[in-house]
Enzyme design. Structure first.
Site, mmCIF file in Angstrom:
data_model
loop_
_atom_site.group_PDB
_atom_site.id
_atom_site.type_symbol
_atom_site.label_atom_id
_atom_site.label_comp_id
_atom_site.label_asym_id
_atom_site.label_seq_id
_atom_site.Cartn_x
_atom_site.Cartn_y
_atom_site.Cartn_z
ATOM 1 N N LYS A 22 0.815 -6.723 -2.896
ATOM 2 C CA LYS A 22 0.243 -5.920 -3.982
ATOM 3 C C LYS A 22 1.042 -4.621 -4.148
ATOM 4 O O LYS A 22 1.299 -4.184 -5.276
ATOM 5 C CB LYS A 22 -1.225 -5.611 -3.664
ATOM 6 C CG LYS A 22 -1.928 -4.702 -4.670
ATOM 7 C CD LYS A 22 -3.430 -4.692 -4.432
ATOM 8 C CE LYS A 22 -3.827 -4.043 -3.130
ATOM 9 N NZ LYS A 22 -3.776 -2.565 -3.171
ATOM 10 N N ARG A 27 4.539 -1.766 -7.954
ATOM 11 C CA ARG A 27 5.716 -0.934 -8.189
ATOM 12 C C ARG A 27 6.682 -1.635 -9.149
ATOM 13 O O ARG A 27 7.213 -1.030 -10.092
ATOM 14 C CB ARG A 27 6.412 -0.627 -6.857
ATOM 15 C CG ARG A 27 5.689 0.415 -6.001
ATOM 16 C CD ARG A 27 6.151 0.361 -4.546
ATOM 17 N NE ARG A 27 5.617 1.487 -3.781
ATOM 18 C CZ ARG A 27 4.361 1.572 -3.331
ATOM 19 N NH1 ARG A 27 3.500 0.602 -3.597
ATOM 20 N NH2 ARG A 27 3.971 2.639 -2.625
ATOM 21 N N ARG A 100 -12.452 9.880 -6.726
ATOM 22 C CA ARG A 100 -11.185 9.936 -5.995
ATOM 23 C C ARG A 100 -10.229 10.919 -6.688
ATOM 24 O O ARG A 100 -9.972 10.807 -7.884
ATOM 25 C CB ARG A 100 -10.566 8.541 -5.891
ATOM 26 C CG ARG A 100 -11.449 7.581 -5.104
ATOM 27 C CD ARG A 100 -10.872 6.181 -5.053
ATOM 28 N NE ARG A 100 -9.643 6.128 -4.258
ATOM 29 C CZ ARG A 100 -8.970 4.995 -4.034
ATOM 30 N NH1 ARG A 100 -9.397 3.862 -4.552
ATOM 31 N NH2 ARG A 100 -7.874 5.008 -3.300
ATOM 32 N N SER A 146 -1.579 11.274 -0.344
ATOM 33 C CA SER A 146 -1.366 9.838 -0.458
ATOM 34 C C SER A 146 0.041 9.555 -0.966
ATOM 35 O O SER A 146 0.514 10.186 -1.917
ATOM 36 C CB SER A 146 -2.384 9.227 -1.425
ATOM 37 O OG SER A 146 -2.023 7.904 -1.754
ATOM 38 N N SER A 147 0.709 8.610 -0.334
ATOM 39 C CA SER A 147 2.068 8.266 -0.757
ATOM 40 C C SER A 147 2.092 7.704 -2.173
ATOM 41 O O SER A 147 3.145 7.673 -2.817
ATOM 42 C CB SER A 147 2.673 7.243 0.200
ATOM 43 O OG SER A 147 1.924 6.039 0.180
ATOM 44 N N ASP A 293 -3.602 1.335 6.427
ATOM 45 C CA ASP A 293 -4.382 0.236 5.859
ATOM 46 C C ASP A 293 -4.734 -0.846 6.868
ATOM 47 O O ASP A 293 -5.601 -1.683 6.590
ATOM 48 C CB ASP A 293 -3.638 -0.404 4.681
ATOM 49 C CG ASP A 293 -3.772 0.413 3.397
ATOM 50 O OD1 ASP A 293 -4.657 1.286 3.342
ATOM 51 O OD2 ASP A 293 -2.989 0.181 2.461
ATOM 52 N N LYS A 320 -10.404 6.401 0.196
ATOM 53 C CA LYS A 320 -10.058 5.069 -0.300
ATOM 54 C C LYS A 320 -11.243 4.510 -1.105
ATOM 55 O O LYS A 320 -12.090 5.263 -1.585
ATOM 56 C CB LYS A 320 -9.695 4.161 0.872
ATOM 57 C CG LYS A 320 -8.416 4.565 1.595
ATOM 58 C CD LYS A 320 -7.182 4.254 0.763
ATOM 59 C CE LYS A 320 -5.902 4.484 1.541
ATOM 60 N NZ LYS A 320 -4.705 4.086 0.794
ATOM 61 N N ARG A 324 -13.615 4.849 4.603
ATOM 62 C CA ARG A 324 -13.437 3.690 5.480
ATOM 63 C C ARG A 324 -13.814 3.965 6.935
ATOM 64 O O ARG A 324 -14.289 3.073 7.636
ATOM 65 C CB ARG A 324 -11.988 3.175 5.400
ATOM 66 C CG ARG A 324 -11.711 2.438 4.108
ATOM 67 C CD ARG A 324 -10.295 1.933 4.006
ATOM 68 N NE ARG A 324 -10.167 1.035 2.858
ATOM 69 C CZ ARG A 324 -9.021 0.630 2.353
ATOM 70 N NH1 ARG A 324 -7.881 1.053 2.873
ATOM 71 N NH2 ARG A 324 -8.994 -0.197 1.321
ATOM 72 N N LYS A 391 -9.804 -8.064 -4.996
ATOM 73 C CA LYS A 391 -8.995 -6.867 -5.259
ATOM 74 C C LYS A 391 -7.568 -7.047 -4.755
ATOM 75 O O LYS A 391 -6.611 -6.611 -5.411
ATOM 76 C CB LYS A 391 -9.635 -5.642 -4.601
ATOM 77 C CG LYS A 391 -8.833 -4.359 -4.774
ATOM 78 C CD LYS A 391 -9.559 -3.178 -4.160
ATOM 79 C CE LYS A 391 -8.661 -1.944 -4.139
ATOM 80 N NZ LYS A 391 -8.273 -1.480 -5.471
#
Length: 410
Positions: A22, A27, A100, A146-147, A293, A320, A324, A391
């Protein structure tokens, strides 16, 4: 839809085809929208990638784009539409998505000259974007964000007339995801450099048509690592298509799970996971700053094996699909775990499964559903709202049946 997983053992030898990553797919979909002569194979069939595809199709304006729970799509599309001249869109999402933060990315794009405003709460979606030509090329933002914010900027950089000079302030989080983005840019002919906290991306003026095959998703592989770790010695699962020199940070799984009794063999774009022995560890200590993750999967694996773990570098998990860390604490405690969490860490003491037929809540988070599924090797469990796996991994429950799990829809 809820699913009951009844205690069972896996087949001794199984083979699963996992769809494309994903992270790589999303990207590349954005790059394909910017450079139309890119072709893609083995793309992800996840909800998040479907959302990206739908959003990138040219529609009449004005336009409202609902990305639901897809955080990657929110960040990447914000940057993409900021560069689309004379196009106006509103990007919105689920109630959780509206909680978020997006402010850091919006402010970075505004540094480049973008016109973006908030429709409801300052700093959060939904946002209105009036696309325009961005002529500025220097931007700074905190390095520990966040990257996805960073990657969103890097992905549009080859289309900026002066490229991009990006300064990251402080300690960088999730470097592998940044390197993945830069490697994909390099693959289509973009010149980049990453020196300390400075990243430079040059404008791509001329380029050739390119066919790119997306590597399968290592995050998805994590659940099979967990299954093999909790299975009998001799159990093997083959997964395709994977590269030993992967761009994905989660490929560190191969090293981590060696200590949990799982051997990884690479051959012909496949990995074979085999249960080679039982772990002799009492506890696992890991800094997952570069691969957050997989934290849920590792925590559940350790609990299933009856060993402890201390996982750090998890600050991004608070924002997230759900919080989490808190979700893990609540659901593992239901099963008998002795677990505590902070804002950036998780500590599981040696404990074992003491409850049966526990219903695990998933909090609109695909990784909660899939991380807990391997515990069916130890006890009967129910996964609530099990369809959330779509997802990132729509075929997950069918793949579990294929390797021998008893899966019943409730």
């Amino acid at each position: 839809m809820n699913i009951k997983l009844q205690q069972s053992q896996t087949n001794q030898k199984s083979e699963i085809k996992v769809t494309g990553s994903k992270s790589e797919t999303n990207r590349l979909l954005l790059l394909q929208a910017l450079f139309s002569d890119i072709s893609l194979e083995n793309t992800s069939n996840s909800d998040d990638s479907e959302v990206m595809i739908k959003a990138l199709i040219q529609n009449p304006e004005p336009e409202i784009i609902d990305i639901h729970h897809a955080g990657t799509a929110m960040r990447f599309l914000t940057a993409y539409f900021a560069t689309q001249e004379n196009r106006e869109v509103i990007i919105t999402g689920s109630p959780r998505m509206k909680e978020r933060p997006i402010k850091i990315l919006v402010e970075a794009l505004q540094q480049l000259g973008a016109t973006i405003s908030y429709e409801e709460n300052q700093g959060f979606p939904p946002i209105k974007i009036k696309g325009k030509k961005l002529s500025k090329n220097k931007v700074s933002l905190p390095a520990d964000v966040s990257s996805q914010y960073i990657s969103a900027l890097l992905l549009i950089a080859p289309k900026l007339e002066n490229g991009l000079e990006l300064n990251l302030e402080g300690k960088i989080t999730s470097i592998p995801y940044i390197k993945m983005t830069l490697a994909l840019l390099n693959e289509i002919g973009v010149e980049t450099s990453f020196d300390g906290n400075e990243i430079n991306v040059k404008q791509l003026i001329t380029h050739n048509s390119k066919l790119i095959t997306v590597e399968s998703d290592w995050s998805s592989a994590s659940y099979f690592y967990s299954i093999v770790a909790l299975s009998e010695i001799g159990t093997e699962i083959k997964l395709s298509s994977y590269k030993e020199n992967s761009l994905q940070g989660d490929s560190v799984l191969a090293e981590i799970y060696t200590d949990l009794g799982v051997e990884t063999r690479f051959e012909n774009n496949q990995i074979t996971l085999s249960k080679s022995g039982n772990t002799n560890l009492q506890s696992v200590i890991l800094d997952l700053n570069q691969a957050p993750d997989i934290a849920q999967t590792i925590a559940v694996t350790c609990f299933g094996l009856g060993i402890g773990c201390h996982l750090t570098g998890l600050h991004t998990l608070k924002i997230k699909e759900t919080d989490r860390l808190e979700a893990l604490r609540i659901e593992l405690q239901k099963l008998g775990a002795d677990i505590t969490v902070t804002n950036d860490s998780l500590t599981l003491k040696i404990s074992s499964v003491t409850e049966r037929n526990v219903a695990i809540n998933t909090y609109n988070d695909h990784r909660m559903a899939m991380a807990f599924a391997p515990l069916a090797l130890i006890t009967d469990i129910v996964i609530n709202d099990a369809e959330v796996v779509s997802k990132s991994f729509p075929d997950f429950w069918n793949d579990l049946k294929q390797i021998g799990f008893k899966v019943e829809k409730l």
